[in-house]
Scaffold this motif. Structure first.
Motif, short mmCIF file in Angstrom:
data_model
loop_
_atom_site.label_atom_id
_atom_site.label_comp_id
_atom_site.label_asym_id
_atom_site.label_seq_id
_atom_site.Cartn_x
_atom_site.Cartn_y
_atom_site.Cartn_z
N ILE A 290 44.53 32.73 -41.77
CA ILE A 290 44.70 32.07 -40.38
C ILE A 290 45.68 32.53 -39.42
CG2 ILE A 290 45.28 29.82 -39.11
CD1 ILE A 290 43.68 28.50 -41.54
N LEU A 291 46.80 32.83 -40.44
CA LEU A 291 48.09 33.43 -39.71
C LEU A 291 47.99 34.85 -39.21
CD1 LEU A 291 50.97 32.55 -42.44
CD2 LEU A 291 50.32 31.15 -40.07
N THR A 292 47.04 35.57 -39.80
CA THR A 292 46.75 36.92 -39.54
C THR A 292 45.83 36.97 -38.03
OG1 THR A 292 46.97 37.74 -41.68
CG2 THR A 292 45.84 39.24 -40.05
N ALA A 293 44.85 36.27 -38.31
CA ALA A 293 43.65 35.93 -37.10
C ALA A 293 44.51 35.56 -35.82
CB ALA A 293 42.62 35.13 -37.57
N ASN A 294 45.48 34.56 -36.00
CA ASN A 294 46.18 34.05 -34.72
C ASN A 294 47.59 34.91 -34.42
OD1 ASN A 294 44.85 31.27 -33.94
ND2 ASN A 294 44.59 31.59 -36.16
N GLN A 295 47.57 35.99 -35.10
CA GLN A 295 48.97 36.82 -34.85
C GLN A 295 50.08 36.06 -34.87
OE1 GLN A 295 47.63 38.47 -31.08
NE2 GLN A 295 46.72 40.29 -31.90
N VAL A 296 50.44 35.44 -35.77
CA VAL A 296 51.50 34.63 -36.11
C VAL A 296 52.93 35.21 -36.20
CG1 VAL A 296 52.90 32.84 -37.36
CG2 VAL A 296 50.45 32.46 -36.59
N GLN A 298 53.09 38.41 -35.30
CA GLN A 298 53.62 39.02 -33.88
C GLN A 298 54.51 38.04 -33.08
OE1 GLN A 298 50.86 39.31 -35.67
NE2 GLN A 298 50.02 41.47 -35.45
N LYS A 299 53.73 37.04 -33.04
CA LYS A 299 54.61 36.04 -32.11
C LYS A 299 55.97 35.68 -32.60
CE LYS A 299 50.30 33.94 -30.86
NZ LYS A 299 49.32 32.75 -31.00
N ALA A 301 57.55 37.57 -34.52
CA ALA A 301 58.58 39.02 -34.21
C ALA A 301 59.15 38.82 -32.60
CB ALA A 301 58.12 40.22 -34.42
N GLY A 302 58.20 38.46 -31.81
CA GLY A 302 58.59 38.31 -30.58
C GLY A 302 59.68 37.28 -30.27
N VAL A 303 59.61 36.10 -30.79
CA VAL A 303 60.90 35.09 -30.90
C VAL A 303 61.99 35.66 -31.44
CG1 VAL A 303 61.50 33.10 -31.50
CG2 VAL A 303 59.04 33.35 -30.78
N LEU A 304 62.15 36.38 -32.42
CA LEU A 304 63.27 36.63 -32.80
C LEU A 304 63.87 37.93 -31.97
CD1 LEU A 304 62.63 37.45 -36.72
CD2 LEU A 304 64.00 35.83 -35.51
N LEU A 305 63.05 38.98 -31.47
CA LEU A 305 63.44 39.77 -30.43
C LEU A 305 64.11 39.35 -28.92
CD1 LEU A 305 60.64 42.60 -31.19
CD2 LEU A 305 62.89 42.62 -31.65
N THR A 306 63.63 38.11 -28.75
CA THR A 306 64.04 37.37 -27.81
C THR A 306 65.46 36.82 -27.82
OG1 THR A 306 63.14 35.30 -28.30
CG2 THR A 306 61.84 36.67 -26.74
N LEU A 342 56.74 37.46 -42.54
CA LEU A 342 57.91 37.80 -42.61
C LEU A 342 57.76 39.43 -42.63
CD1 LEU A 342 60.25 35.60 -44.24
CD2 LEU A 342 59.62 35.77 -41.83
N LEU A 343 56.75 39.99 -43.43
CA LEU A 343 56.49 41.46 -43.87
C LEU A 343 56.16 42.16 -42.71
CD1 LEU A 343 56.60 43.81 -45.80
CD2 LEU A 343 54.22 43.13 -46.34
N PRO A 344 55.32 41.57 -41.58
CA PRO A 344 55.25 42.66 -40.56
C PRO A 344 56.26 42.61 -39.65
CG PRO A 344 53.49 41.01 -40.98
CD PRO A 344 54.36 40.70 -41.90
N VAL A 345 57.14 41.48 -39.50
CA VAL A 345 58.38 41.84 -38.63
C VAL A 345 59.45 42.84 -39.58
CG1 VAL A 345 60.08 40.37 -37.84
CG2 VAL A 345 58.16 39.37 -38.18
N ALA A 346 59.51 42.68 -40.84
CA ALA A 346 60.47 43.43 -41.47
C ALA A 346 59.86 44.94 -41.37
CB ALA A 346 60.44 43.08 -42.88
N VAL A 347 58.76 44.92 -41.32
CA VAL A 347 58.13 46.65 -41.16
C VAL A 347 58.13 47.12 -39.85
CG1 VAL A 347 55.87 47.90 -41.17
CG2 VAL A 347 56.08 46.42 -43.05
N GLN A 348 58.35 46.27 -38.83
CA GLN A 348 58.47 46.46 -37.62
C GLN A 348 59.98 47.07 -37.42
OE1 GLN A 348 56.99 43.72 -34.58
NE2 GLN A 348 58.28 44.52 -32.89
N MET A 349 60.78 46.39 -38.21
CA MET A 349 62.29 46.76 -37.98
C MET A 349 62.62 47.96 -38.86
SD MET A 349 63.96 44.65 -36.18
CE MET A 349 62.43 44.71 -35.08
#
Length: 425
Positions: A290-296, A298-299, A301-306, A342-349
């Motif tokens: 569910i988290l993956t399908a709803n791009q949680v 990525q969202k 990560a966007g909050v952290l980047l703001t 958290l892993l996708p955010v970490a990989v993005q970093m």
């Protein structure tokens, strides 16, 4: 809105004490039911979540650890560690750490270390005149080495969820585990000077050789497991099976301490522990989908980047989130919930998934030493007879070296990545 309500339901159920699998499953079912998705999605994701070859290693590593405990091997390990480093000031504190390093190569679980070695270590330290607080504190802290040095049950579960190489994760945990041991031994040395703790005994070559011979066969267990994986002789799953076979041989034919009743009891304990882990993994598979399908992720990560565009600050925020969650949630459950977010955010970093796995697990191990969950503290309170609140206070000073190692590993990735890079890449 539906997604937000799913998280509200999840946290409410966790707060009132519902089992993690029930909380994950109920929250996920609510989302699926209100989103109009077919019910078959639930069964499909649950089956796929546990239909993984690497997960077969979980029950075998658990069984191997239980067999080692039931065979009396922990006593031999402690005697060997005592003969090796007991001559140092605060000797039994160093023995405590050394025995945990050795046992880590057999069990891969902090609670197994605390339950198996804890009773022996605390009893010996008390008889030698060490304070109960110091004995409990160092025993609790050293038990966290188990899930970092291979084999490691949390790393197996993380590897499955993160789709990361378990062999690389095992290789990446070896050096960090030894750094943890060194930091705790430095802490023991400082305590020993301040409190004037004695040496256990002077080094005796004859005692060292005798205990080495006595513990030699058990010491081959981590060599078989880790050596076999790193050399490519077998996979982590096959290594777990080999560990069980070797533990059975030692218990049945060498030491003859395993009886049919003990094997039955150990098997039932393994089934119970494995079932609880698999139910959590199955429930988390739906939640993760569910988290993956709803791009949680990525969202998030966007909050952290703001908030900040500094990679250092973002990593610190992630580590703080994991640390807080680890204080309230059991390790396997925390891994299954946090990894997809958290892993996708970490990989993005720019963080390697293998490196992230090591710092994630170490972070959660620190959570095992903090209330209100603190499973290691509950186990040690039971085996030592020290009240839980006192165990918490006794362990607090030993969090300092563990937090230092966590920060060191977070910002110096080479410490965990150079070995897997040499072997696998």
């Amino acid at each position: 809105m539906t997604l937000a309500l799913m998280f509200v339901i999840l946290f409410l159920l966790l707060i009132i004490g519902a089992p993690v699998a029930v909380a994950l499953g109920t929250a996920s079912l609510f989302f699926i039911a209100t989103s109009g998705m077919p019910d078959v999605v639930v069964l499909h994701n649950m089956v796929n979540g546990i239909n993984s070859f690497p997960l077969i290693a979980v029950p075998f590593f658990i069984l191997a650890g239980h067999l080692m405990n039931s065979s009396g091997i922990t006593t031999k390990i402690f005697a060997f560690a005592r003969a090796t480093v007991g001559w140092m000031y605060g000797g039994l504190g160093h023995v405590n750490v050394g025995a945990s390093v050795i046992f880590a190569g057999m069990s891969g679980a902090a609670v197994a270390d605390a339950g198996g070695l804890g009773n022996i270590e605390i009893k010996a330290m008390r008889e030698a005149g060490y304070d109960s607080d110091f004995s409990v504190g160092i025993t609790a802290a050293s038990s966290t080495i188990g899930p970092i040095i291979p084999p490691s049950l949390p790393l197996v579960v993380y590897g499955v969820i993160a789709n990361a190489s378990i062999g690389q994760l095992f290789a990446a945990g070896l050096v960090p585990g030894l750094i943890m041991a060194m930091s705790l031994m430095i802490m023991v040395a400082v305590y020993s000077r301040i409190r004037n703790y004695p040496r256990d005994d002077r080094f005796r070559g004859s005692v060292f050789l005798r205990t080495l011979v006595d513990a030699l066969l058990p010491l081959f267990t981590p060599i078989i497991i880790v050596g076999g994986i790193l050399t490519g002789a077998f996979t982590p799953t096959e290594a777990a099976i080999a560990a069980v076979a070797y533990a059975m041989i030692l218990g049945l034919f060498v030491y003859r301490t395993l009886t049919p009743r003990r094997i039955l009891n150990v098997s039932m304990e393994t089934v119970e522990t494995t079932a609880s882990i698999m139910v959590i993994v199955a429930a988390s598979a739906i939640f993760g989908w569910i988290l993956t399908a709803n791009q949680v992720a990525q969202k998030f990560a966007g909050v952290l980047l703001t908030m900040t565009d500094s990679p250092t600050m973002i990593i610190l925020v992630i580590m703080l989130i994991v640390l807080v969650v680890g204080c309230f949630m059991e390790t396997i459950a925390a891994i299954t919930i946090l990894t997809p977010v958290l892993l996708p955010v970490a990989v993005q970093m720019g963080i390697d998934p293998v490196h992230f796995g090591i710092i994630l697990i170490l972070n959660l191990m620190i959570g095992l030493l903090t209330p209100p969950v603190g499973m290691v503290l509950y186990v040690l309170s039971k085996v030592s007879g020290v009240p839980f609140e006192r165990c918490v206070m006794a362990t607090l000073p030993f969090l300092a070296p563990l937090l230092f190692v966590l920060l060191l590993l977070t910002f110096v990735p080479a410490l965990s990545m150079w070995l897997p890079t040499m072997i696998y890449r």
